[in-house]
Design a protein around this motif. Structure first.
Motif, PDB file in Angstrom:
ATOM      1  N   ASP A  75       0.838  -1.212   0.000  1.00 46.19           N
ATOM      2  CA  ASP A  75       0.000   0.000   0.000  1.00 46.19           C
ATOM      3  C   ASP A  75       0.868   1.256   0.000  1.00 46.19           C
ATOM      4  O   ASP A  75       0.591   2.217  -0.724  1.00 46.19           O
ATOM      5  CB  ASP A  75      -0.910   0.012   1.234  1.00 46.19           C
ATOM      6  CG  ASP A  75      -2.116  -0.903   1.083  1.00 46.19           C
ATOM      7  OD1 ASP A  75      -2.430  -1.310  -0.053  1.00 46.19           O
ATOM      8  OD2 ASP A  75      -2.756  -1.215   2.109  1.00 46.19           O
ATOM      9  N   SER A  79       1.176   4.021  -3.054  1.00 40.41           N
ATOM     10  CA  SER A  79       0.882   5.428  -2.749  1.00 40.41           C
ATOM     11  C   SER A  79       2.067   6.324  -3.102  1.00 40.41           C
ATOM     12  O   SER A  79       1.888   7.427  -3.641  1.00 40.41           O
ATOM     13  CB  SER A  79       0.543   5.584  -1.261  1.00 40.41           C
ATOM     14  OG  SER A  79      -0.584   4.799  -0.914  1.00 40.41           O
ATOM     15  N   TYR A  83       2.325   9.443  -5.687  1.00 41.56           N
ATOM     16  CA  TYR A  83       2.809  10.736  -5.190  1.00 41.56           C
ATOM     17  C   TYR A  83       3.905  11.277  -6.107  1.00 41.56           C
ATOM     18  O   TYR A  83       3.913  12.464  -6.458  1.00 41.56           O
ATOM     19  CB  TYR A  83       3.331  10.570  -3.765  1.00 41.56           C
ATOM     20  CG  TYR A  83       3.717  11.859  -3.083  1.00 41.56           C
ATOM     21  CD1 TYR A  83       2.830  12.505  -2.225  1.00 41.56           C
ATOM     22  CD2 TYR A  83       4.982  12.430  -3.272  1.00 41.56           C
ATOM     23  CE1 TYR A  83       3.179  13.689  -1.578  1.00 41.56           C
ATOM     24  CE2 TYR A  83       5.337  13.619  -2.641  1.00 41.56           C
ATOM     25  CZ  TYR A  83       4.424  14.242  -1.796  1.00 41.56           C
ATOM     26  OH  TYR A  83       4.779  15.416  -1.172  1.00 41.56           O
ATOM     27  N   VAL A 101      -2.952  10.809  -0.283  1.00 45.92           N
ATOM     28  CA  VAL A 101      -3.885   9.721  -0.597  1.00 45.92           C
ATOM     29  C   VAL A 101      -5.325  10.190  -0.425  1.00 45.92           C
ATOM     30  O   VAL A 101      -6.199   9.882  -1.243  1.00 45.92           O
ATOM     31  CB  VAL A 101      -3.610   8.489   0.299  1.00 45.92           C
ATOM     32  CG1 VAL A 101      -4.709   7.445   0.117  1.00 45.92           C
ATOM     33  CG2 VAL A 101      -2.261   7.883  -0.046  1.00 45.92           C
ATOM     34  N   THR A 144      -8.252   9.752  -7.569  1.00 46.82           N
ATOM     35  CA  THR A 144      -7.623   9.824  -6.249  1.00 46.82           C
ATOM     36  C   THR A 144      -7.048   8.460  -5.891  1.00 46.82           C
ATOM     37  O   THR A 144      -7.595   7.422  -6.282  1.00 46.82           O
ATOM     38  CB  THR A 144      -8.635  10.237  -5.156  1.00 46.82           C
ATOM     39  OG1 THR A 144      -9.640   9.221  -5.046  1.00 46.82           O
ATOM     40  CG2 THR A 144      -9.289  11.569  -5.487  1.00 46.82           C
ATOM     41  N   VAL A 145      -5.956   8.468  -5.165  1.00 47.19           N
ATOM     42  CA  VAL A 145      -5.324   7.218  -4.736  1.00 47.19           C
ATOM     43  C   VAL A 145      -6.239   6.477  -3.768  1.00 47.19           C
ATOM     44  O   VAL A 145      -6.281   5.245  -3.743  1.00 47.19           O
ATOM     45  CB  VAL A 145      -3.960   7.509  -4.075  1.00 47.19           C
ATOM     46  CG1 VAL A 145      -3.285   6.217  -3.628  1.00 47.19           C
ATOM     47  CG2 VAL A 145      -3.050   8.255  -5.043  1.00 47.19           C
ATOM     48  N   LYS A 146      -6.985   7.228  -2.984  1.00 42.58           N
ATOM     49  CA  LYS A 146      -7.924   6.616  -2.038  1.00 42.58           C
ATOM     50  C   LYS A 146      -8.909   5.703  -2.758  1.00 42.58           C
ATOM     51  O   LYS A 146      -9.228   4.610  -2.270  1.00 42.58           O
ATOM     52  CB  LYS A 146      -8.682   7.706  -1.284  1.00 42.58           C
ATOM     53  CG  LYS A 146      -9.707   7.181  -0.285  1.00 42.58           C
ATOM     54  CD  LYS A 146     -10.418   8.314   0.429  1.00 42.58           C
ATOM     55  CE  LYS A 146     -11.469   7.785   1.395  1.00 42.58           C
ATOM     56  NZ  LYS A 146     -12.173   8.878   2.108  1.00 42.58           N
ATOM     57  N   PHE A 156      -5.620   3.439   4.781  1.00 40.79           N
ATOM     58  CA  PHE A 156      -4.442   4.253   4.466  1.00 40.79           C
ATOM     59  C   PHE A 156      -4.092   5.201   5.607  1.00 40.79           C
ATOM     60  O   PHE A 156      -2.935   5.624   5.739  1.00 40.79           O
ATOM     61  CB  PHE A 156      -4.675   5.047   3.174  1.00 40.79           C
ATOM     62  CG  PHE A 156      -5.691   6.153   3.299  1.00 40.79           C
ATOM     63  CD1 PHE A 156      -5.308   7.420   3.695  1.00 40.79           C
ATOM     64  CD2 PHE A 156      -7.029   5.919   3.016  1.00 40.79           C
ATOM     65  CE1 PHE A 156      -6.239   8.442   3.813  1.00 40.79           C
ATOM     66  CE2 PHE A 156      -7.964   6.926   3.132  1.00 40.79           C
ATOM     67  CZ  PHE A 156      -7.569   8.195   3.539  1.00 40.79           C
TER      68      PHE A 156
END
Length: 241
Positions: A75, A79, A83, A101, A144-146, A156
């Motif tokens: 994870d 991420s 980034y 995130v 979005t990474v989320k 996260f």
């Protein structure tokens, strides 16, 4: 293994002593000596069994805990990659990474080549139009990474925490530059993951060098010494890879 071999040798020697006593010791003393020696054999047998059984239990627990830690490292790696795509370098701490995130947006781009007038070459060739190819990058949308990595899951928010082993333990995150290329490394000592286990077995695990094992004293992803984002574990330790 050396301990087990030593115990087995002692058991065999004890059995040999029992046989010798049976042959040469007076009958009145034999029952007492036999009782003591067989009690010793049973005790040593129990120690041998427990030493093997404890290692089996340790290995089973180790695998379960490593799976948790490795999933968290994956994870973090995913991420960090997102980034860097936006910021051109990796996040230097978990606060920045977690905020990215949750709130950051990663562009979805499309590259395309197109022809445009090369003004300098056109002038150089006396006004004869000369074309050149340039690459355009179009931003199609954002994600979005989320949502993409974590599928809306809020795990996260705790990515800095190891999650197993020593209570409250956190990963170590470091960044650097190699030949002006951003690199990162996230590590956790095996002793933290297995802190409540037998010290001898933990030290033995930290010295592992095996194709099927996690080599070295730590679990880690990334590197400060070379450009890569891989982990030091075999694929069978994670369902995500």
């Amino acid at each position: 293994m050396k301990v087990i071999i030593a115990i087995v040798v002692i058991i065999l020697l004890t059995i040999a002593i029992v046989w010798l006593i049976d042959k040469f010791v007076p009958k009145k003393i034999k029952p007492f000596i036999h009782l003591v020696l067989w009690a010793l054999i049973i005790y040593l047998g129990y120690i041998t069994f427990m030493s093997v059984y404890k290692e089996i239990q340790f290995n089973q627990l180790k695998v379960k805990r490593y799976e948790v830690v490795i999933d968290r490292l994956i994870d973090i790696r995913d991420s960090q990659v997102a980034y860097k795509e936006v910021h051109g370098q990796y996040a230097g701490d978990f606060t920045k990474l977690i905020d990215f995130v949750e709130n950051g947006k990663v562009p979805i781009t499309q590259r395309r080549d197109t022809l445009v007038l090369d003004k300098e070459r056109t002038l150089a060739f006396g006004g004869v139009e000369t074309m050149k190819t340039i690459t355009l990058i179009d931003t199609l949308a954002y994600y979005t990474v989320k949502d993409s990595v974590f599928k809306g899951d809020n795990r996260f928010k705790n990515m800095a925490n190891v999650g197993v082993g020593k209570e409250g333990a956190k990963f170590s995150l470091k960044t650097a530059r190699l030949d002006d290329i951003s690199v990162f490394e996230v590590t956790v000592d095996k002793e933290i993951i297995l802190h409540d286990q037998d010290k001898y077995l933990v030290q033995k695990e930290k010295q592992v060098v095996s194709v099927d094992g996690v080599n070295g004293p730590t679990l880690k992803v990334g590197s400060l010494e070379e450009v890569n984002t891989t982990g030091n574990w075999p694929k069978n330790y994670s369902k995500k890879e």
